[in-house]
Design an enzyme around this catalytic site. Structure first.
Site, PDB file in Angstrom:
ATOM      1  N   ARG A  14       0.844  -1.200   0.000  1.00  0.00           N
ATOM      2  CA  ARG A  14       0.000   0.000   0.000  1.00  0.00           C
ATOM      3  C   ARG A  14       0.884   1.256   0.000  1.00  0.00           C
ATOM      4  O   ARG A  14       1.033   1.923  -1.008  1.00  0.00           O
ATOM      5  CB  ARG A  14      -0.949  -0.011   1.221  1.00  0.00           C
ATOM      6  N   ASP A  15       1.536   1.529   1.109  1.00  0.00           N
ATOM      7  CA  ASP A  15       2.317   2.767   1.218  1.00  0.00           C
ATOM      8  C   ASP A  15       3.493   2.761   0.247  1.00  0.00           C
ATOM      9  O   ASP A  15       3.934   3.816  -0.224  1.00  0.00           O
ATOM     10  CB  ASP A  15       2.828   2.914   2.665  1.00  0.00           C
ATOM     11  N   HIS A 209       8.445   5.965   9.597  1.00  0.00           N
ATOM     12  CA  HIS A 209       9.350   6.113   8.451  1.00  0.00           C
ATOM     13  C   HIS A 209      10.768   6.306   8.992  1.00  0.00           C
ATOM     14  O   HIS A 209      10.953   6.668  10.143  1.00  0.00           O
ATOM     15  CB  HIS A 209       8.915   7.301   7.576  1.00  0.00           C
ATOM     16  N   CYS A 240       9.924   9.123  -1.433  1.00  0.00           N
ATOM     17  CA  CYS A 240       9.382   9.948  -2.500  1.00  0.00           C
ATOM     18  C   CYS A 240      10.431  10.100  -3.597  1.00  0.00           C
ATOM     19  O   CYS A 240      11.545  10.556  -3.337  1.00  0.00           O
ATOM     20  CB  CYS A 240       9.002  11.314  -1.953  1.00  0.00           C
ATOM     21  N   ASN A 249       9.095   3.998   4.370  1.00  0.00           N
ATOM     22  CA  ASN A 249       8.733   3.370   5.628  1.00  0.00           C
ATOM     23  C   ASN A 249       9.961   2.698   6.240  1.00  0.00           C
ATOM     24  O   ASN A 249      10.888   2.302   5.544  1.00  0.00           O
ATOM     25  CB  ASN A 249       7.658   2.301   5.376  1.00  0.00           C
TER      26      ASN A 249
END
Lengths: 303, 303
Positions: A14-15, A209, A240, A249
């Protein structure tokens, strides 16, 4: 302290996947999720039931859910609203993750509404849930906001109180969205949140994170406060692509190393996990982090 | 717990510089040490008084010592034997670091003698010290050995007991030489060592590496056990150039972030420290690590 066992909730699907712009083949996503489960991950957040226009990477959620249902892991999916909840339930996923941010600026940027509206949405999702479904509330920017900086503890605790009043049985995840929290504040905020009379029946999780290298330390500070559910992503996926050096994460393998070697077995096979982490690290366009994976000479030693 | 303040002992000039094969100009070493002190590092290990044939990088120790003496920082230097101790004292450095490894294999590899011989050497160095000089004993491979793997706790505690009997007032550093310790074992070993009746008068330090991403977490586990002196290297300098991905000492800036932001001020100015870390990272042939330095967009926020 009660007898606790650490529970890893793997969030790379997901993340992590949502941070990759290039489409990942559905078969590859399914294979990765199945590998994570085979390595022993007890919980996996498999993706988001969101508009495919907003997040094209999540357009194949129904197909993924159908392929991974019935495995030993406890599966969850992020939902932004009642429609997402209905789609997730229809796909056979009965643990829903509802996210909002404590800071107005991040909430508007992330879910396009104010915090009050988000809490109304939480009430609607909760009302729409069948009795057997589980609900987690992800409290984003619970320490630091990319737009507003440090988020005051009082604001976080008040947000947690409002959540607990709305959904007394839900699991509440305090999320270090930016990776700028430090271990002292993590422990302090969890202790304050857990001490609220309104949260007596809530479960707890920490979502971290590793931006500033505090990932493992922050998770263990939460553990010290009594939290035993930890969101992490294999290979530290989730950085990112537009912020060089910013990692994603906390890497699952780094935290599993701490717990497994420290006598608190997660049930995850570290060597198998590292093999999946390699597969994830090879996805084109992903930004990865973590430490264990990049010291390959030691792998044979991991049991 | 007593009222503690964390004390950073900056070891980049010793553990870091020695990892670089190419000669670093003496002026550059001196400038870096002075910058570290100006940034607020309260203690600096400035190098090793060893044979220049064994470690050519350390051939200019007397010149360095002369240039950095009299600054506000507490300065120390590693010495392998009585001759090294005499040279350090002659150079005006009155805190000596004597190192040996718990594991025979690493001790023979590192200082070319057995553990019993090393402890005899410790007694000789202690006897040669003037009353006003300070002594630290660095207990290497206190958790894991690159040759023998996990080092049993009983062996470490017995080694600490022998050290304490020989030098009851010395500071004892338990060193995670390989960076494979986990936070649980770090806390456990310090508690066991500090509980020995023989160590009642000893001080304590933790020397950590960040190989598996446990650097900050391990230091904070030591802090939780009552340790308040931490060896770290700016820019995480110290990785072995022959082990790709293996990072060196825990980065000073990552641990200072944890303490400063967490309400336990180290007295170090994070922005000034990051500027020195950049200078260190630019040394040709160095292997660096750490996290804070590589997310430059946030620097303005550090006070």
């Amino acid at each position: 302290m009660k007898d606790m066992r650490p529970i890893i909730c793997e969030v790379a699907p997901r993340d992590g996947f949502q941070s990759i712009a290039a489409p990942i083949a559905t078969d590859e996503k399914i294979a990765i999720i199945l590998d994570l489960i085979a390595a022993g991950c007890p919980r996996v957040e498999i993706g988001s039931f969101v508009s495919p226009r907003a997040v094209p990477q999540m357009a194949d959620m129904a197909e993924i859910a159908a392929a991974v249902r019935g495995t030993p892991a406890r599966l969850s999916a992020l939902v932004p609203n009642v429609r997402g909840a209905e789609n997730a339930l229809a796909a056979g996923i009965d643990e829903l993750v509802y996210v909002f941010s404590v800071s107005e600026a991040h909430n508007r940027n992330n879910v396009r509404q104010g915090v009050d509206q988000s809490l109304e949405g939480l009430a609607q999702v909760a009302a729409a849930l069948p009795g057997e479904a589980r609900l987690r509330v992800a409290v984003a920017t619970a320490f630091d906001c990319p737009f507003e900086g440090t988020v005051p503890q009082a604001a976080v605790i008040e947000a947690v109180r409002r959540v607990a009043v709305l959904v007394p049985g839900a699991e509440i995840a305090l999320c270090d969205t930016t990776g700028r929290a430090n271990p002292f504040v993590v422990g302090e905020r969890f202790r304050a949140a857990m001490a609220l009379p309104e949260t007596a029946a809530n479960g707890w999780a920490f979502h971290g994170h590793d931006t500033y290298g505090q990932g493992v330390a922050n998770a263990l500070a939460a553990w010290g406060a009594g939290v035993c559910v930890f969101d992490t992503a294999a290979a530290g996926l989730g950085g990112c692509p537009f912020a060089p050096g910013a990692t994603g994460n906390t890497a699952t393998e780094d935290l599993v190393f701490a717990f497994n070697e420290g006598g608190h077995d997660t049930g995850i096979d570290l060597r198998a996990l590292l093999a999946v982490a390699d597969r994830i690290a090879n996805l084109p366009g992903g930004v990865t982090g973590g430490h264990l994976r990049i010291v390959p000479r030691d792998r044979a030693a991991f049991g």
